[in-house]
Design a protein around this motif. Structure first.
Motif, PDB file in Angstrom:
ATOM      1  N   THR A   1       0.801  -1.230   0.000  1.00  0.00           N
ATOM      2  CA  THR A   1       0.000   0.000   0.000  1.00  0.00           C
ATOM      3  C   THR A   1       0.833   1.279   0.000  1.00  0.00           C
ATOM      4  OG1 THR A   1      -0.344   0.130   2.390  1.00  0.00           O
ATOM      5  CG2 THR A   1      -1.946  -1.157   1.121  1.00  0.00           C
ATOM      6  N   ALA A   2       2.006   1.223  -0.582  1.00  0.00           N
ATOM      7  CA  ALA A   2       2.825   2.432  -0.708  1.00  0.00           C
ATOM      8  C   ALA A   2       2.483   3.123  -2.026  1.00  0.00           C
ATOM      9  CB  ALA A   2       4.310   2.070  -0.679  1.00  0.00           C
ATOM     10  N   ASP A   3       2.680   4.411  -2.055  1.00  0.00           N
ATOM     11  CA  ASP A   3       2.403   5.175  -3.269  1.00  0.00           C
ATOM     12  C   ASP A   3       3.611   5.100  -4.204  1.00  0.00           C
ATOM     13  OD1 ASP A   3       0.908   6.840  -4.941  1.00  0.00           O
ATOM     14  OD2 ASP A   3       1.913   8.623  -4.184  1.00  0.00           O
ATOM     15  N   TYR A   4       3.322   4.922  -5.478  1.00  0.00           N
ATOM     16  CA  TYR A   4       4.360   4.935  -6.502  1.00  0.00           C
ATOM     17  C   TYR A   4       3.868   5.860  -7.596  1.00  0.00           C
ATOM     18  CZ  TYR A   4       7.868   3.321  -9.835  1.00  0.00           C
ATOM     19  OH  TYR A   4       8.909   3.266 -10.736  1.00  0.00           O
ATOM     20  N   GLU A   5       4.357   7.072  -7.597  1.00  0.00           N
ATOM     21  CA  GLU A   5       3.803   8.140  -8.423  1.00  0.00           C
ATOM     22  C   GLU A   5       4.015   7.977  -9.920  1.00  0.00           C
ATOM     23  OE1 GLU A   5       6.951  11.687  -8.401  1.00  0.00           O
ATOM     24  OE2 GLU A   5       6.283  11.106  -6.397  1.00  0.00           O
ATOM     25  N   TYR A   6       4.844   7.038 -10.352  1.00  0.00           N
ATOM     26  CA  TYR A   6       5.141   6.892 -11.778  1.00  0.00           C
ATOM     27  C   TYR A   6       4.131   6.035 -12.524  1.00  0.00           C
ATOM     28  CZ  TYR A   6       9.459   8.899 -10.153  1.00  0.00           C
ATOM     29  OH  TYR A   6      10.377   9.735  -9.568  1.00  0.00           O
ATOM     30  N   VAL A   7       3.264   5.343 -11.786  1.00  0.00           N
ATOM     31  CA  VAL A   7       2.205   4.533 -12.387  1.00  0.00           C
ATOM     32  C   VAL A   7       0.945   4.738 -11.560  1.00  0.00           C
ATOM     33  CG1 VAL A   7       1.473   2.222 -13.078  1.00  0.00           C
ATOM     34  CG2 VAL A   7       3.913   2.801 -13.110  1.00  0.00           C
ATOM     35  N   LYS A   8      -0.152   5.055 -12.241  1.00  0.00           N
ATOM     36  CA  LYS A   8      -1.433   5.278 -11.560  1.00  0.00           C
ATOM     37  C   LYS A   8      -2.551   4.600 -12.340  1.00  0.00           C
ATOM     38  CE  LYS A   8       0.047   8.335  -8.520  1.00  0.00           C
ATOM     39  NZ  LYS A   8       0.272   7.925  -7.188  1.00  0.00           N
ATOM     40  N   PRO A   9      -3.465   3.908 -11.651  1.00  0.00           N
ATOM     41  CA  PRO A   9      -4.627   3.358 -12.362  1.00  0.00           C
ATOM     42  C   PRO A   9      -5.535   4.495 -12.827  1.00  0.00           C
ATOM     43  CG  PRO A   9      -4.824   2.964 -10.005  1.00  0.00           C
ATOM     44  CD  PRO A   9      -3.483   3.602 -10.233  1.00  0.00           C
ATOM     45  N   ILE A  10      -6.030   4.401 -14.061  1.00  0.00           N
ATOM     46  CA  ILE A  10      -6.880   5.474 -14.601  1.00  0.00           C
ATOM     47  C   ILE A  10      -8.262   4.985 -14.996  1.00  0.00           C
ATOM     48  CG2 ILE A  10      -5.002   6.965 -15.352  1.00  0.00           C
ATOM     49  CD1 ILE A  10      -5.384   5.807 -18.202  1.00  0.00           C
ATOM     50  N   THR A  11      -8.485   3.675 -14.944  1.00  0.00           N
ATOM     51  CA  THR A  11      -9.801   3.138 -15.268  1.00  0.00           C
ATOM     52  C   THR A  11     -10.297   2.292 -14.104  1.00  0.00           C
ATOM     53  OG1 THR A  11      -8.957   1.092 -16.247  1.00  0.00           O
ATOM     54  CG2 THR A  11      -9.178   3.000 -17.738  1.00  0.00           C
ATOM     55  N   GLU A  12     -11.575   1.951 -14.178  1.00  0.00           N
ATOM     56  CA  GLU A  12     -12.141   1.098 -13.136  1.00  0.00           C
ATOM     57  C   GLU A  12     -11.440  -0.266 -13.111  1.00  0.00           C
ATOM     58  OE1 GLU A  12     -16.431  -0.746 -11.727  1.00  0.00           O
ATOM     59  OE2 GLU A  12     -16.386   0.803 -13.279  1.00  0.00           O
ATOM     60  N   LEU A  13     -11.121  -0.803 -14.278  1.00  0.00           N
ATOM     61  CA  LEU A  13     -10.413  -2.081 -14.338  1.00  0.00           C
ATOM     62  C   LEU A  13      -9.026  -1.967 -13.695  1.00  0.00           C
ATOM     63  CD1 LEU A  13     -10.192  -5.017 -15.186  1.00  0.00           C
ATOM     64  CD2 LEU A  13      -9.471  -4.237 -17.463  1.00  0.00           C
ATOM     65  N   GLY A  14      -8.319  -0.878 -13.949  1.00  0.00           N
ATOM     66  CA  GLY A  14      -7.010  -0.663 -13.330  1.00  0.00           C
ATOM     67  C   GLY A  14      -7.112  -0.600 -11.811  1.00  0.00           C
ATOM     68  N   ILE A  15      -8.127   0.093 -11.328  1.00  0.00           N
ATOM     69  CA  ILE A  15      -8.345   0.179  -9.879  1.00  0.00           C
ATOM     70  C   ILE A  15      -8.684  -1.196  -9.309  1.00  0.00           C
ATOM     71  CG2 ILE A  15      -9.895   1.117  -8.102  1.00  0.00           C
ATOM     72  CD1 ILE A  15     -10.004   3.695  -9.878  1.00  0.00           C
ATOM     73  N   ASN A  16      -9.531  -1.939 -10.026  1.00  0.00           N
ATOM     74  CA  ASN A  16      -9.888  -3.286  -9.563  1.00  0.00           C
ATOM     75  C   ASN A  16      -8.678  -4.215  -9.533  1.00  0.00           C
ATOM     76  OD1 ASN A  16     -12.562  -2.606  -9.146  1.00  0.00           O
ATOM     77  ND2 ASN A  16     -13.203  -3.259 -11.173  1.00  0.00           N
ATOM     78  N   LEU A  17      -7.791  -4.082 -10.497  1.00  0.00           N
ATOM     79  CA  LEU A  17      -6.559  -4.888 -10.490  1.00  0.00           C
ATOM     80  C   LEU A  17      -5.700  -4.567  -9.278  1.00  0.00           C
ATOM     81  CD1 LEU A  17      -5.447  -4.844 -14.225  1.00  0.00           C
ATOM     82  CD2 LEU A  17      -5.966  -6.854 -12.860  1.00  0.00           C
ATOM     83  N   THR A  18      -5.542  -3.293  -8.988  1.00  0.00           N
ATOM     84  CA  THR A  18      -4.705  -2.916  -7.844  1.00  0.00           C
ATOM     85  C   THR A  18      -5.345  -3.362  -6.526  1.00  0.00           C
ATOM     86  OG1 THR A  18      -5.635  -0.673  -7.762  1.00  0.00           O
ATOM     87  CG2 THR A  18      -3.606  -0.978  -9.027  1.00  0.00           C
ATOM     88  N   ILE A  19      -6.664  -3.289  -6.446  1.00  0.00           N
ATOM     89  CA  ILE A  19      -7.351  -3.757  -5.239  1.00  0.00           C
ATOM     90  C   ILE A  19      -7.227  -5.274  -5.106  1.00  0.00           C
ATOM     91  CG2 ILE A  19      -9.622  -4.033  -4.150  1.00  0.00           C
ATOM     92  CD1 ILE A  19     -10.275  -1.191  -5.222  1.00  0.00           C
TER      93      ILE A  19
END
Length: 176
Positions: A133-151
């Motif tokens: 759960t650390a922040d990595y500013e060089y990659v960010k999820p931008i879609t709902e699918l990206g957010i779901n993958l990270t979760i």
């Protein structure tokens, strides 16, 4: 070395089993590293990575948590405890490597990459950072699918780092 010398010997069976497991671990790591290195991606490989990821969780959970004999403190020799700990670290690392592959290749469009340049090293750092759960500013999820993958990765990491880790460390019984 005569690993296969006596099929009735328990020691021979244990050695063979450990050799098979170690070989499989090396092969699956090698496969994902090659896929990442050469940017090989297709729907079958995406399915295969998901399969390896889920079986990684299931296998670790089943053999180290669920089976009754795995929790028997009488079996906790120092070598067994060390092997279980190394296996735990390898399972966590493999999970993160699989997610790095998923972020970098099949789901690359679901993320915003710094300088619009998706790189293997960025996907690896993002995967490891996301797993704790650390922040990595060089990659960010931008879609709902990206957010779901990270979760999904966070949930898997939670399973490994809390439930399994707590059960993998042998508990001492106090006698008062």
């Amino acid at each position: 070395m005569k690993i296969f010398s006596d099929s009735t010997s328990l020691l021979s069976k244990v050695k063979f089993s450990r050799l098979a497991v170690d070989t499989f671990i090396i092969l699956k790591w090698t496969l994902v590293i090659i896929l990442l290195r050469y940017s090989i991606n297709n729907p079958f490989l995406t399915f295969l990575i998901w399969y390896l990821l889920l079986t990684n969780i299931y296998t670790y959970f089943y053999y180290h948590i669920w089976k009754t004999e795995s929790l028997n403190p009488d079996n906790f020799s120092i070598d067994r405890v060390r092997r279980r700990f190394i296996t735990l670290l390898l399972s966590i690392g493999f999970s993160n490597l699989c997610f790095a592959y998923l972020y970098r290749l099949p789901y690359v469009a679901e993320f915003k990459w710094s300088n619009d340049t998706p790189l293997n090293i960025k996907s690896l750092w993002f995967s490891y950072a996301n797993s704790i759960t650390a922040d990595y500013e060089y990659v960010k999820p931008i879609t709902e699918l990206g957010i779901n993958l990270t979760i999904t990765q966070l949930i898997i990491s939670f399973i490994f780092l809390t439930i399994i880790l707590a059960k993998s460390i042998p508990q001492t019984s106090s006698t008062t």
